[in-house]
Design a protein around this motif. Sequence first.
Motif, PDB file in Angstrom:
ATOM      1  N   VAL A   8      14.509   9.550  -0.617  1.00 42.54           N
ATOM      2  CA  VAL A   8      15.083  10.872  -1.516  1.00 42.54           C
ATOM      3  C   VAL A   8      13.754  11.250  -2.178  1.00 42.54           C
ATOM      4  O   VAL A   8      13.364  12.456  -2.461  1.00 42.54           O
ATOM      5  N   GLN A   9      12.991  10.240  -2.516  1.00 44.17           N
ATOM      6  CA  GLN A   9      11.751  10.597  -3.218  1.00 44.17           C
ATOM      7  C   GLN A   9      10.771  11.441  -2.245  1.00 44.17           C
ATOM      8  O   GLN A   9      10.420  12.672  -2.557  1.00 44.17           O
ATOM      9  N   ALA A  10      10.641  11.151  -0.836  1.00 48.43           N
ATOM     10  CA  ALA A  10       9.962  11.968  -0.108  1.00 48.43           C
ATOM     11  C   ALA A  10      10.591  13.130   0.269  1.00 48.43           C
ATOM     12  O   ALA A  10       9.916  14.562   0.454  1.00 48.43           O
ATOM     13  N   ALA A  11      11.940  13.389   0.395  1.00 53.04           N
ATOM     14  CA  ALA A  11      12.547  14.592   0.556  1.00 53.04           C
ATOM     15  C   ALA A  11      12.541  15.456  -0.493  1.00 53.04           C
ATOM     16  O   ALA A  11      12.248  16.681  -0.428  1.00 53.04           O
ATOM     17  N   GLU A  12      12.621  15.282  -1.867  1.00 54.15           N
ATOM     18  CA  GLU A  12      12.397  15.980  -2.997  1.00 54.15           C
ATOM     19  C   GLU A  12      10.990  16.367  -2.876  1.00 54.15           C
ATOM     20  O   GLU A  12      10.727  17.588  -3.808  1.00 54.15           O
ATOM     21  N   HIS A  13      10.134  15.693  -2.104  1.00 51.48           N
ATOM     22  CA  HIS A  13       8.789  16.488  -2.054  1.00 51.48           C
ATOM     23  C   HIS A  13       8.377  17.106  -0.994  1.00 51.48           C
ATOM     24  O   HIS A  13       7.462  17.290  -0.192  1.00 51.48           O
ATOM     25  N   ALA A  24       6.117   7.445   0.974  1.00 51.40           N
ATOM     26  CA  ALA A  24       7.328   7.134   0.527  1.00 51.40           C
ATOM     27  C   ALA A  24       8.269   6.967   1.712  1.00 51.40           C
ATOM     28  O   ALA A  24       9.203   6.392   2.083  1.00 51.40           O
ATOM     29  N   PHE A  25       8.102   8.130   2.655  1.00 51.04           N
ATOM     30  CA  PHE A  25       8.838   8.014   4.095  1.00 51.04           C
ATOM     31  C   PHE A  25       8.519   6.755   4.837  1.00 51.04           C
ATOM     32  O   PHE A  25       9.712   6.212   5.146  1.00 51.04           O
ATOM     33  N   GLN A  26       7.310   6.433   4.932  1.00 48.05           N
ATOM     34  CA  GLN A  26       6.702   5.368   5.608  1.00 48.05           C
ATOM     35  C   GLN A  26       7.385   3.932   4.973  1.00 48.05           C
ATOM     36  O   GLN A  26       7.932   3.066   5.880  1.00 48.05           O
ATOM     37  N   LEU A  27       7.455   3.820   3.761  1.00 48.05           N
ATOM     38  CA  LEU A  27       8.138   2.753   3.134  1.00 48.05           C
ATOM     39  C   LEU A  27       9.560   2.700   3.498  1.00 48.05           C
ATOM     40  O   LEU A  27      10.066   1.671   3.855  1.00 48.05           O
ATOM     41  N   ALA A  28      10.227   3.781   3.072  1.00 48.74           N
ATOM     42  CA  ALA A  28      11.641   3.898   3.631  1.00 48.74           C
ATOM     43  C   ALA A  28      11.837   3.586   5.203  1.00 48.74           C
ATOM     44  O   ALA A  28      12.924   2.476   5.309  1.00 48.74           O
ATOM     45  N   GLU A  29      11.100   3.951   5.915  1.00 48.21           N
ATOM     46  CA  GLU A  29      11.284   3.468   7.318  1.00 48.21           C
ATOM     47  C   GLU A  29      11.103   2.090   7.538  1.00 48.21           C
ATOM     48  O   GLU A  29      11.834   1.361   8.419  1.00 48.21           O
ATOM     49  N   MET A  30      10.134   1.541   6.841  1.00 55.12           N
ATOM     50  CA  MET A  30      10.007  -0.052   7.130  1.00 55.12           C
ATOM     51  C   MET A  30      11.140  -0.730   6.671  1.00 55.12           C
ATOM     52  O   MET A  30      11.679  -1.785   7.008  1.00 55.12           O
ATOM     53  N   LEU A  76       0.820  -1.192  -0.111  1.00 56.35           N
ATOM     54  CA  LEU A  76      -0.008   0.025   0.014  1.00 56.35           C
ATOM     55  C   LEU A  76       0.977   1.103   0.015  1.00 56.35           C
ATOM     56  O   LEU A  76       0.701   2.204  -0.757  1.00 56.35           O
ATOM     57  N   PHE A  77       1.627   1.222   0.763  1.00 53.00           N
ATOM     58  CA  PHE A  77       2.746   2.635   0.695  1.00 53.00           C
ATOM     59  C   PHE A  77       3.451   2.800  -0.609  1.00 53.00           C
ATOM     60  O   PHE A  77       3.526   3.668  -0.905  1.00 53.00           O
ATOM     61  N   GLU A  78       3.945   1.609  -0.946  1.00 50.41           N
ATOM     62  CA  GLU A  78       4.578   1.505  -2.389  1.00 50.41           C
ATOM     63  C   GLU A  78       3.709   2.086  -3.454  1.00 50.41           C
ATOM     64  O   GLU A  78       4.095   3.040  -4.389  1.00 50.41           O
ATOM     65  N   LYS A  79       2.351   1.772  -3.501  1.00 49.64           N
ATOM     66  CA  LYS A  79       1.286   2.050  -4.373  1.00 49.64           C
ATOM     67  C   LYS A  79       1.385   3.788  -4.253  1.00 49.64           C
ATOM     68  O   LYS A  79       1.297   4.290  -5.298  1.00 49.64           O
ATOM     69  N   ALA A  80       1.129   4.030  -3.014  1.00 54.32           N
ATOM     70  CA  ALA A  80       0.720   5.522  -2.941  1.00 54.32           C
ATOM     71  C   ALA A  80       2.241   6.414  -3.229  1.00 54.32           C
ATOM     72  O   ALA A  80       1.978   7.341  -3.765  1.00 54.32           O
ATOM     73  N   ALA A  81       3.361   5.579  -2.796  1.00 55.68           N
ATOM     74  CA  ALA A  81       4.427   6.691  -2.974  1.00 55.68           C
ATOM     75  C   ALA A  81       4.747   6.615  -4.726  1.00 55.68           C
ATOM     76  O   ALA A  81       5.068   7.710  -4.946  1.00 55.68           O
ATOM     77  N   ARG A  82       4.408   5.587  -5.357  1.00 57.51           N
ATOM     78  CA  ARG A  82       4.637   5.585  -6.664  1.00 57.51           C
ATOM     79  C   ARG A  82       3.666   6.600  -7.442  1.00 57.51           C
ATOM     80  O   ARG A  82       3.754   7.191  -8.388  1.00 57.51           O
ATOM     81  N   ALA A  83       2.351   6.892  -6.583  1.00 51.38           N
ATOM     82  CA  ALA A  83       1.396   7.922  -7.206  1.00 51.38           C
ATOM     83  C   ALA A  83       1.741   9.349  -6.535  1.00 51.38           C
ATOM     84  O   ALA A  83       1.144  10.266  -6.997  1.00 51.38           O
ATOM     85  N   GLY A  84       2.909   9.288  -5.712  1.00 47.97           N
ATOM     86  CA  GLY A  84       3.426  10.714  -5.397  1.00 47.97           C
ATOM     87  C   GLY A  84       3.392  11.205  -4.153  1.00 47.97           C
ATOM     88  O   GLY A  84       3.601  12.418  -3.794  1.00 47.97           O
ATOM     89  N   ASP A  85       2.913  10.325  -3.209  1.00 50.16           N
ATOM     90  CA  ASP A  85       2.590  10.782  -1.918  1.00 50.16           C
ATOM     91  C   ASP A  85       3.792  10.737  -1.069  1.00 50.16           C
ATOM     92  O   ASP A  85       4.447   9.718  -0.996  1.00 50.16           O
ATOM     93  N   PRO A  86       4.413  11.745  -0.620  1.00 49.33           N
ATOM     94  CA  PRO A  86       5.792  11.700   0.217  1.00 49.33           C
ATOM     95  C   PRO A  86       5.543  11.146   1.616  1.00 49.33           C
ATOM     96  O   PRO A  86       6.541  10.346   1.909  1.00 49.33           O
ATOM     97  N   GLU A  87       4.434  11.134   2.146  1.00 50.94           N
ATOM     98  CA  GLU A  87       4.433  10.578   3.304  1.00 50.94           C
ATOM     99  C   GLU A  87       4.394   9.135   3.416  1.00 50.94           C
ATOM    100  O   GLU A  87       5.154   8.317   4.033  1.00 50.94           O
TER     101      GLU A  87
END
Length: 169
Positions: free
Chosen positions: A127-132, A101-107, A88-99
């Motif tokens: 990086v994706q989250a930080a760039e957003h 991406a951050f949660q996925l990275a944390e996991m 779910l986090f990856e799906k949302a991150a790929r759609a551009g959601d920075p939070e």
Amino acid sequence: MELFNKSGVLLSSVLVMVGSLIACQARDDLVPSAPEVQALAQQLGKHGGAAAERRLREWSDQGSTVASRELGMLYRNDVAKRGDAMRLFEKAARAGDPESAFQLAEMYRTGAVGTIDEADKAWPWYVQAAEHRHARAALTLASLARTGEGAARSEAEVAKWLAAAGHVK
């Protein structure tokens, strides 16, 4: 004539009610706004409820990035559902959601997806989250660059991500 007026009012009322029902049913097919999804997720977090969880899953399946993120947040601490949380986090991150991406990275960084630390997989999501403009992601990147965790040690990267974190309001 009076009978005609009463039946006309009755018919009008019935048509308005039918139209309202159709509109409500059509509304069920639409993905709600982000605040509506977040309110439902907050309610779900406090009170649980299979119906609310099912609704979030439906919205996620319909493409709501916020619903995917909120469902991932709900699942991330449940060992049996961590794989679902990651997807779910990856799906949302790929759609551009920075939070997300951050949660996925944390996991990945904390090894929540398995028994090993996968910090190298965490770096691109941070990086994706930080760039957003996600400040915590930028600060985490600076820390990782300082220690060499998940990427080569680099003072230039430390400075870059600290500066990025400083520009987030």
